[in-house]
Design a protein around this motif. Structure first.
Motif: not given
Length: 573
Positions: A198-204, A187-188, A89-101, A83-87
């Motif tokens: 993570a590929v789909h989460a990063l896109s979203i 995602l499902r 850098e931008p704060a908002v994207e990282r917030f959403i990525f963490d929430m989806l994980e 998760h740390a490798r894939l997340k």
């Protein structure tokens, strides 16, 4: 038991139960809560997601169970390194990525545990309603982020969105569908594969972050009301808080082991005590300066609007214990009072022949405040002086003895002690190299009113130099142990790790903080003095078992006092 004590004990009980659930589900044995933050050993864990942090003031027990289940699933179902490798850098994207994980991990709840599934659903629903009713969905940005959270969780879990806000989401959901529809479907499908998910989460995350940036240029936002602007700030302060780990929100003290101290046969050393001093703080400033400082401090206390009488009542309820205070005669039940037996002969119907033992709350206790007077604390001097002055006054009203002590050094960079070491040929590993200076702002025997000028000496800027915390804790504990009170509490107020440049350069970086941990551990194990730490914008848990971080810039009214009273309630339990 007072309402405050009941509330503190209830919070402790909930924290213990939640930690037990997390340990059982995750299989990790060294997890525990400190100050409402989950730790693995001494290291605080990340925030993970916003809905995992219920409030004891507003949320029910099922919400805490749901949060505990969610954290446990995150620890057991997510590869933190991946998760740390894939997340991003931008704060908002990282917030959403963490929430989806987090949503992915929660969807892995086993069907054989329907209670866990119900707890998770309940917790997210409660958080969603609080988010909505707080007004944050009244803005374009807030509604967009809320919609993303609802539809992504619903898709990952195969459930419906929250019914109460479903109609509100339709327009935003319609706008999102062509942009993230393909990623949503993935995602499902890939929820059991973290890397593929993570590929789909990063896109979203990237798409939604771009939409949030565009929403910032919406002319409606430029003409929004003051309330809407507050909601915008609240929304993105939430993102900022969730984006960083606890260490960044409130930095954690940097504690390490000292190889010099580990290898030293005699343990902690002091090169010379010739220049060590203990002063009455009032003697270090001119009377006119103390008067001016006292006026400044009184203005700050008045502006703070502290209810001292209420604080005194809370402290009395917390620190006082019932004690025998004679007998109440003429009672209709209790122990027979031999002095009234003659009345039974004279008046056979007389029933008030008994007496009861009377108990009154007595605070047989001494509370010492030990203030770090190192250079960095100079910026907090007025706030800390206000804190200890109000507490000293309230404790006196509650019948509790108090002391206010401080520690600093007599000079910067070692002073005369360093020069003596240099003249001695700079022998290796000399130990502490400084002019230790201990300050007494208020002794236990001095009433608060007489100590007022001395407490105001905390505003004297040139007192603040460097700090030898371990020796100061030892000194404060020795003063407490010499007192007759049965219960003894020590509260250390600091904003950093021990710091003395000469000592660190001549030994190693962690020489002083290693010694501080040894001193605190020794006294905590002895159990004669209950030690707590008040971190001014710093988490002091690496040094102290019981600690509380305070943010005086953000705290208003009585909040910071309630936090410190809460810390005192946790001591000795």
């Amino acid at each position: 038991m007072s309402d405050l004590q009941q509330r503190i004990r209830q919070e402790q009980r909930i924290a213990e139960l939640c930690a037990a659930v997390i340990r059982a589900v995750s299989g990790e044995r060294d997890l525990h809560f400190r100050g409402r933050r989950l730790h693995r050993g001494n290291a605080p864990l990340p925030w993970f997601a916003p809905h995992l942090h219920p409030s004891p003031d507003t949320d029910d027990f099922d919400s805490f169970r749901g949060a505990a289940d969610g954290i446990a699933l995150r620890l057991s179902a997510s590869d933190s390194e991946l998760h740390a490798r894939l997340k991003p850098e931008p704060a908002v994207e990282r917030f959403i990525f963490d929430m989806l994980e987090q949503f992915r991990c929660e969807s892995m709840a086993p069907p054989s545990m329907p209670g866990m599934v119900r707890n998770l659903r309940h917790r997210h629903a409660q958080w969603s309603l609080v988010f909505h009713h707080s007004g944050m969905t009244d803005t374009a940005k807030g509604l967009l982020l809320y919609t993303v959270a609802q539809i992504c969780r619903a898709r990952v879990h195969g459930e419906q969105v929250l019914e109460e806000t479903e109609d509100m989401l339709e327009a935003t959901r319609f706008a999102l569908s062509p942009l993230i529809g393909h990623a949503l479907a993935g995602l499902r499908r890939d929820r059991t594969d973290q890397a593929a998910f993570a590929v789909h989460a990063l896109s979203i995350a990237g798409t939604v972050a771009g939409m949030l940036d565009d929403a910032g240029d919406d002319p409606r936002d430029a003409s929004s009301s003051e309330t809407e602007s507050d909601n915008q700030r609240q929304l993105f302060s939430l993102i900022a808080e969730m984006d960083r780990e606890f260490e960044e929100a409130f930095a954690v003290a940097d504690a390490g082991r000292s190889k010099v101290l580990d290898d030293a046969a005699g343990g902690y050393r002091v090169f010379t005590t010739t220049y060590d001093r203990e002063h009455e703080a009032a003697t270090l400033a001119r009377k006119a300066v103390l008067v001016e400082n006292r006026e400044q401090l009184d203005r700050r206390i008045a502006a703070q609007g502290v209810n001292v009488a209420r604080l005194a009542r809370e402290l009395r309820a917390l620190l006082a214990e019932p004690a025998r205070d004679g007998w109440d005669g003429g009672q209709e039940e209790g122990s027979i009072d031999g002095r009234r037996l003659a009345q039974l002969i004279a008046s056979p119907t007389e029933r008030r022949l008994f007496r009861r033992e009377r108990h009154e709350p007595v605070a047989d206790c001494c509370v010492t405040f030990l203030i770090d007077c190192s250079g960095s604390m100079k910026a907090h001097a007025e706030s800390v002086a206000m804190l200890v002055d109000v507490f000293a006054r309230a404790l006196e009203q509650a019948g509790v003895t108090s002391e206010v002590l401080g520690f600093t050094t007599g000079a910067w960079n070692g002073g005369r002690a360093l020069r003596d070491w240099q003249r001695a040929g700079k022998p290796p590993h000399p130990g502490r190299l400084s002019e230790r200076c201990h300050l007494v702002f208020k002794s236990g025997e001095t009433p608060w009113r007489r100590a007022r000028p001395s407490i105001s000496a905390l505003l004297k800027a040139d007192l603040f130099r460097e700090g030898i915390d371990g020796e100061a804790v030892d000194w404060a504990c020795a003063r407490l142990l010499s007192r007759a009170e049965e219960r003894k509490l020590l509260l250390v107020i600091s904003d950093g790790s021990p710091m003395d440049s000469a000592t660190q350069l001549a030994n190693d970086t962690h020489y002083l903080d290693h010694h501080l941990r040894e001193v605190v551990s020794r006294h905590e194990q002895a159990g004669q003095v209950e030690i707590g730490a008040i971190g001014v914008g710093l988490d002091l848990s690496p040094y102290y078992l019981h600690s509380q971080v305070i943010d005086q810039a953000a705290s208003t009214g009585n909040q910071v006092f309630r936090e410190i009273v809460g810390l005192m309630a946790r001591l000795g339990r």
